[in-house]
Write an enzyme that holds these catalytic residues in place. Structure first.
Site, PDB file in Angstrom:
ATOM      1  N   ARG A  57       0.836  -1.213   0.000  1.00 13.76           N
ATOM      2  CA  ARG A  57       0.000   0.000   0.000  1.00 13.76           C
ATOM      3  C   ARG A  57       0.866   1.256   0.000  1.00 13.76           C
ATOM      4  O   ARG A  57       0.439   2.332  -0.394  1.00 13.76           O
ATOM      5  CB  ARG A  57      -0.988  -0.006   1.183  1.00 13.76           C
ATOM      6  CG  ARG A  57      -1.880   1.239   1.243  1.00 13.76           C
ATOM      7  CD  ARG A  57      -3.192   1.032   2.007  1.00 13.76           C
ATOM      8  NE  ARG A  57      -3.032   0.340   3.250  1.00 13.76           N
ATOM      9  CZ  ARG A  57      -2.513   0.878   4.374  1.00 13.76           C
ATOM     10  NH1 ARG A  57      -2.133   2.138   4.377  1.00 13.76           N
ATOM     11  NH2 ARG A  57      -2.406   0.153   5.469  1.00 13.76           N
ATOM     12  N   TYR A 110     -17.267  14.205 -15.595  1.00 18.61           N
ATOM     13  CA  TYR A 110     -17.749  12.830 -15.467  1.00 18.61           C
ATOM     14  C   TYR A 110     -18.741  12.744 -14.297  1.00 18.61           C
ATOM     15  O   TYR A 110     -18.547  13.411 -13.274  1.00 18.61           O
ATOM     16  CB  TYR A 110     -16.526  11.920 -15.277  1.00 18.61           C
ATOM     17  CG  TYR A 110     -16.872  10.513 -14.900  1.00 18.61           C
ATOM     18  CD1 TYR A 110     -17.694   9.725 -15.713  1.00 18.61           C
ATOM     19  CD2 TYR A 110     -16.366   9.939 -13.741  1.00 18.61           C
ATOM     20  CE1 TYR A 110     -18.010   8.428 -15.370  1.00 18.61           C
ATOM     21  CE2 TYR A 110     -16.673   8.637 -13.397  1.00 18.61           C
ATOM     22  CZ  TYR A 110     -17.493   7.889 -14.201  1.00 18.61           C
ATOM     23  OH  TYR A 110     -17.797   6.610 -13.854  1.00 18.61           O
ATOM     24  N   ASP A 182      -8.285  16.524 -15.919  1.00 15.99           N
ATOM     25  CA  ASP A 182      -8.599  15.122 -16.183  1.00 15.99           C
ATOM     26  C   ASP A 182      -8.362  14.898 -17.679  1.00 15.99           C
ATOM     27  O   ASP A 182      -9.123  15.373 -18.521  1.00 15.99           O
ATOM     28  CB  ASP A 182     -10.061  14.841 -15.790  1.00 15.99           C
ATOM     29  CG  ASP A 182     -10.456  13.390 -16.001  1.00 15.99           C
ATOM     30  OD1 ASP A 182      -9.862  12.726 -16.877  1.00 15.99           O
ATOM     31  OD2 ASP A 182     -11.372  12.909 -15.317  1.00 15.99           O
ATOM     32  N   LYS A 207      -9.112   3.438 -19.177  1.00 17.36           N
ATOM     33  CA  LYS A 207      -9.516   3.740 -20.542  1.00 17.36           C
ATOM     34  C   LYS A 207      -8.354   3.518 -21.514  1.00 17.36           C
ATOM     35  O   LYS A 207      -7.884   2.410 -21.660  1.00 17.36           O
ATOM     36  CB  LYS A 207     -10.067   5.167 -20.599  1.00 17.36           C
ATOM     37  CG  LYS A 207     -11.069   5.471 -19.470  1.00 17.36           C
ATOM     38  CD  LYS A 207     -12.350   4.691 -19.629  1.00 17.36           C
ATOM     39  CE  LYS A 207     -13.255   4.574 -18.414  1.00 17.36           C
ATOM     40  NZ  LYS A 207     -13.364   5.612 -17.450  1.00 17.36           N
TER      41      LYS A 207
HETATM   42  C1  LIG Z   1     -13.329  11.544 -17.766  1.00 21.33           C
HETATM   43  C2  LIG Z   1     -13.354  10.499 -16.697  1.00 21.33           C
HETATM   44  N1  LIG Z   1     -12.728  10.724 -15.535  1.00 21.33           N
HETATM   45  C3  LIG Z   1     -12.730   9.809 -14.536  1.00 21.33           C
HETATM   46  C4  LIG Z   1     -13.393   8.622 -14.668  1.00 21.33           C
HETATM   47  C5  LIG Z   1     -13.391   7.643 -13.537  1.00 21.33           C
HETATM   48  O1  LIG Z   1     -12.524   6.584 -13.784  1.00 21.33           O
HETATM   49  P1  LIG Z   1     -12.678   5.128 -13.165  1.00 21.33           P
HETATM   50  O2  LIG Z   1     -13.923   4.529 -13.712  1.00 21.33           O
HETATM   51  O3  LIG Z   1     -11.428   4.436 -13.593  1.00 21.33           O
HETATM   52  O4  LIG Z   1     -12.759   5.287 -11.683  1.00 21.33           O
HETATM   53  C6  LIG Z   1     -14.050   8.336 -15.860  1.00 21.33           C
HETATM   54  C7  LIG Z   1     -14.779   7.065 -16.014  1.00 21.33           C
HETATM   55  O5  LIG Z   1     -15.522   6.861 -16.961  1.00 21.33           O
HETATM   56  C8  LIG Z   1     -14.041   9.301 -16.898  1.00 21.33           C
HETATM   57  O6  LIG Z   1     -14.667   9.087 -18.069  1.00 21.33           O
END
Ligand SMILES: Cc1ncc(COP(=O)(O)O)c(C=O)c1O
Length: 403
Positions: A57, A110, A182, A207
């Site tokens: 961790r 998101y 992001d 992704k």
């Molecule tokens: C733009 C964006 N940021 C963050 C996330 C969150 O990621 P995770 O699903 O890996 O927790 C997503 C998930 O779809 C996303 O599309």
């Protein structure tokens, strides 16, 4: 020899095979803990007087390789890997704010990031506002005395609007506010926010970085001093860490990121053109389209316009759902950046937690669909879309009795 190029770094950075008996592939250290030679060695490691691993961790060799590779390709000082994109988002936002602070956020994020902002507001009185951030004046007007973070998605999920990162970073520097981006939709191959003056980059590594739809993970990159502090506090104590095996899969996925991204982007460009011409489509929102309101920003800050297309189908939620139910090759699923082409209905899926009024402000209509273009032959993806449009058209013709 000068600095290696991106395509080389994704394969070689963060790993030296001669340190691991010549193993070409980075070894997987699938271990929860690390043994100490003596009690005193354990004491020195805990005191930070001796380098070395303690407990996974707090750090793990395979995870450290991934973190070094990610820091290199995002052109940052230090990366931390997390157990999900949301663990990365929450660690950074929690680390940078305290009660009474304000977060200025792009007009659209998101759905779960929206949920996290709500939670921070309700439980810890950390407020937020959304802004289109279209001009310097608009950003300045939205900054308050309490603003401690500017948080941006660009392209925004799923509205595909863009924010000019260089412009916002410039305003933020004047005010001494860190900018967090992001970068999930672009991947480090298409856009590097730190190079444009921003301070932190976050990825849902689930992704494009993974690319194969078999990992949930996140990464954050930023200044060494702050990231080290986050690893020793927020990350260690809240504990949203990545498993060594998932880090190993991401190291593997990263090797093909540039070739995958080129194909995603080529396919998306062709499919966006196809959808734009389709009579059943009301609007296509793709940053590579010269008619897109932020086309100039895409040209300026992205290497290519990406592999995601949003489009509004003629009709409403019923028509959107009926259409995706007819698809065969394209899978109905949230997530993006995988080899398989995926489609989802943001209003009832990824952004269902966002109240309708806020969704509409963000530009998410009930007839919007988000297509994550995969790596299949683009003609096969087009044929699947065409067959679904045709099947829906036939059904509605039968229902109305019209020809
Ligand atoms: C733009 C964006 N940021 C963050 C996330 C969150 O990621 P995770 O699903 O890996 O927790 C997503 C998930 O779809 C996303 O599309």
């Amino acid at each position: 020899m000068g600095e290696k190029r991106f395509e080389t770094k994704v394969i070689h950075s963060g790993y030296k095979s001669d340190e691991f008996r010549g193993s070409l592939a980075p070894p997987l250290f699938q271990t929860s803990t690390f043994t100490f030679d003596t009690a005193e060695q354990g004491e020195r490691r805990f005191a930070g007087e001796e380098e070395g691993f303690i407990y996974s961790r707090l750090g793990n060799p395979t995870v450290a390789m991934l973190e070094e590779r990610m820091a290199t390709i995002e052109k940052g000082e230090k990366a931390l890997a997390f157990g999900s994109g949301m663990a990365a988002v929450s660690a950074i936002l929690v680390a940078l704010t305290r009660t009474g602070d304000h977060i200025l956020c792009s007009q659209g994020v998101y759905g779960c990031t929206f949920g996290l902002l709500q939670l921070m507001k309700e439980k810890y009185a950390i407020n937020h506002d959304f802004s289109m951030m279209s001009t310097r004046e608009e950003v300045l007007a939205a900054i308050t005395h309490e603003t401690r973070v500017i948080y941006i998605e660009t392209p925004i999920n799923p509205t595909m609007r863009l924010v000019d990162l260089e412009m916002v970073a410039d305003v933020a520097k004047e005010k001494g506010i860190p900018v967090v981006v992001d970068n999930t939709f672009s991947s480090p191959y298409l856009q590097n926010p730190l190079e444009l003056g921003c301070d932190f980059v976050i990825h849902s590594a689930t992704k494009y970085i993974c690319g194969h739809g078999d990992v949930i993970a996140g990464v954050a990159v930023g200044p060494k001093e702050i990231m080290t502090k986050i690893s020793m506090t927020t990350q260690k104590d809240i504990g949203g860490v990545i498993s060594p095996f998932d880090a190993w899969l991401l190291l593997r996925g990263l090797k093909t990121l540039p070739v995958r991204m080129d194909r995603h982007c080529d396919n998306a460009e062709k499919l966006a053109a196809y959808l734009s011409d389709h009579p059943a489509v009301e609007e296509v929102i793709f940053p590579g389209d010269p008619k897109h309101p932020d086309y100039a920003i895409a040209k300026k800050q992205m290497r290519k316009p990406g592999g995601l297309i949003s489009f509004n189908i003629k009709g409403g939620q019923k028509e959107a759902q009926a259409f995706i139910n007819k698809l065969k090759l394209i899978k109905i699923a949230v997530s993006l950046g995988d080899a398989e082409t995926l489609i989802q209905h943001p209003a009832t899926m990824t952004h269902a937690v966002v109240p309708k009024e806020a969704r509409e402000k963000m530009g998410i209509k009930d007839n919007m669909l988000r297509l994550s273009v995969g790596l299949e032959a683009w003609e096969d993806i087009r044929d699947d879309l065409e067959a679904a449009f045709e099947a829906v058209r036939k059904e509605s013709t039968m229902e109305t009795g019209s020809i």
